[in-house]
Motif scaffolding. Structure first.
Motif, PDB file in Angstrom:
ATOM      1  N   VAL A  28       0.857  -1.186   0.000  1.00  0.00           N
ATOM      2  CA  VAL A  28       0.000   0.000   0.000  1.00  0.00           C
ATOM      3  C   VAL A  28       0.889   1.230   0.000  1.00  0.00           C
ATOM      4  O   VAL A  28       1.814   1.336   0.819  1.00  0.00           O
ATOM      5  CB  VAL A  28      -0.920   0.001   1.242  1.00  0.00           C
ATOM      6  N   PRO A  29       0.648   2.177  -0.915  1.00  0.00           N
ATOM      7  CA  PRO A  29       1.497   3.377  -0.953  1.00  0.00           C
ATOM      8  C   PRO A  29       1.324   4.211   0.320  1.00  0.00           C
ATOM      9  O   PRO A  29       0.249   4.233   0.911  1.00  0.00           O
ATOM     10  CB  PRO A  29       0.993   4.143  -2.174  1.00  0.00           C
ATOM     11  N   GLN A  30       2.399   4.869   0.695  1.00  0.00           N
ATOM     12  CA  GLN A  30       2.389   5.695   1.895  1.00  0.00           C
ATOM     13  C   GLN A  30       2.334   7.182   1.582  1.00  0.00           C
ATOM     14  O   GLN A  30       2.322   8.009   2.496  1.00  0.00           O
ATOM     15  CB  GLN A  30       3.627   5.375   2.749  1.00  0.00           C
ATOM     16  N   THR A  31       2.316   7.524   0.288  1.00  0.00           N
ATOM     17  CA  THR A  31       2.228   8.924  -0.143  1.00  0.00           C
ATOM     18  C   THR A  31       1.216   9.028  -1.282  1.00  0.00           C
ATOM     19  O   THR A  31       0.862   8.015  -1.911  1.00  0.00           O
ATOM     20  CB  THR A  31       3.581   9.446  -0.656  1.00  0.00           C
ATOM     21  N   ALA A  32       0.785  10.240  -1.571  1.00  0.00           N
ATOM     22  CA  ALA A  32      -0.156  10.462  -2.668  1.00  0.00           C
ATOM     23  C   ALA A  32       0.456  10.101  -4.011  1.00  0.00           C
ATOM     24  O   ALA A  32      -0.260   9.763  -4.958  1.00  0.00           O
ATOM     25  CB  ALA A  32      -0.619  11.919  -2.673  1.00  0.00           C
ATOM     26  N   GLU A  33       1.772  10.149  -4.119  1.00  0.00           N
ATOM     27  CA  GLU A  33       2.449   9.838  -5.379  1.00  0.00           C
ATOM     28  C   GLU A  33       2.610   8.329  -5.591  1.00  0.00           C
ATOM     29  O   GLU A  33       2.864   7.878  -6.698  1.00  0.00           O
ATOM     30  CB  GLU A  33       3.831  10.499  -5.447  1.00  0.00           C
ATOM     31  N   GLY A  34       2.510   7.546  -4.527  1.00  0.00           N
ATOM     32  CA  GLY A  34       2.692   6.106  -4.625  1.00  0.00           C
ATOM     33  C   GLY A  34       1.543   5.446  -5.373  1.00  0.00           C
ATOM     34  O   GLY A  34       0.431   5.963  -5.421  1.00  0.00           O
ATOM     35  N   GLN A  35       1.819   4.310  -5.958  1.00  0.00           N
ATOM     36  CA  GLN A  35       0.803   3.571  -6.706  1.00  0.00           C
ATOM     37  C   GLN A  35       0.472   2.256  -6.009  1.00  0.00           C
ATOM     38  O   GLN A  35       1.379   1.486  -5.701  1.00  0.00           O
ATOM     39  CB  GLN A  35       1.306   3.272  -8.120  1.00  0.00           C
ATOM     40  N   PRO A  36      -0.809   1.966  -5.802  1.00  0.00           N
ATOM     41  CA  PRO A  36      -1.184   0.681  -5.228  1.00  0.00           C
ATOM     42  C   PRO A  36      -1.122  -0.407  -6.300  1.00  0.00           C
ATOM     43  O   PRO A  36      -0.948  -0.127  -7.487  1.00  0.00           O
ATOM     44  CB  PRO A  36      -2.626   0.905  -4.779  1.00  0.00           C
ATOM     45  N   TRP A  37      -1.284  -1.655  -5.882  1.00  0.00           N
ATOM     46  CA  TRP A  37      -1.379  -2.776  -6.803  1.00  0.00           C
ATOM     47  C   TRP A  37      -2.557  -2.539  -7.725  1.00  0.00           C
ATOM     48  O   TRP A  37      -3.633  -2.126  -7.292  1.00  0.00           O
ATOM     49  CB  TRP A  37      -1.560  -4.056  -5.991  1.00  0.00           C
ATOM     50  N   VAL A  38      -2.374  -2.764  -9.008  1.00  0.00           N
ATOM     51  CA  VAL A  38      -3.442  -2.615  -9.988  1.00  0.00           C
ATOM     52  C   VAL A  38      -3.733  -4.002 -10.555  1.00  0.00           C
ATOM     53  O   VAL A  38      -2.868  -4.616 -11.197  1.00  0.00           O
ATOM     54  CB  VAL A  38      -3.045  -1.631 -11.118  1.00  0.00           C
TER      55      VAL A  38
END
Length: 123
Positions: free
Chosen positions: A33-43
């Motif tokens: 799970v991303p920890q910042t707004a810029e991070g990407q979750p699993w798609v």
């Protein structure tokens, strides 16, 4: 009528959430799970999703758990070989004609997982 588009997430309790998230990354390729707004979750890749309540007394998965997660895979046999090489016990189930191939395993906290290779559509 408005309808949901798909699953936006699956949330469950874990005794060691960070360790378990790393296990899912290392063995099933599910991004953390991303920890910042810029991070990407699993798609997740597009494809069918089954939403299926089971009878409370089902023996299809572990009775101690209320939920079993089913993940679609492209090729079940290589995935099972990879998991078994990592020391993860898997149980190959009978194929379901018209549906696909299946296997069961458990994560380190005993949560049941089903892997599903959907049957290719007929041409």
């Amino acid at each position: 009528m408005e309808k949901v588009l798909g699953f936006g997430g699956l949330f469950f309790r874990a005794a060691a959430p960070e360790k378990l998230a790393r296990w899912y990354l290392d063995h099933l390729g599910i991004d953390l799970v991303p920890q910042t707004a810029e991070g990407q979750p699993w798609v997740a890749s597009g494809g069918p999703t089954v939403f299926a309540p089971f009878a409370a007394d089902t023996t299809y998965f572990t009775v101690e758990k209320a939920v079993m997660v089913n993940f679609r895979v492209a090729r079940l046999e290589p995935m099972l070989a990879q998991l078994e090489e990592a020391g993860i016990a898997c149980t190959r189930l009978d194929d379901m004609p018209g549906i696909g191939k299946f296997a069961h395993l458990h994560d380190p906290e005993g949560n049941p997982i089903e892997l599903w290779e959907p049957e290719a559509p007929s041409a």
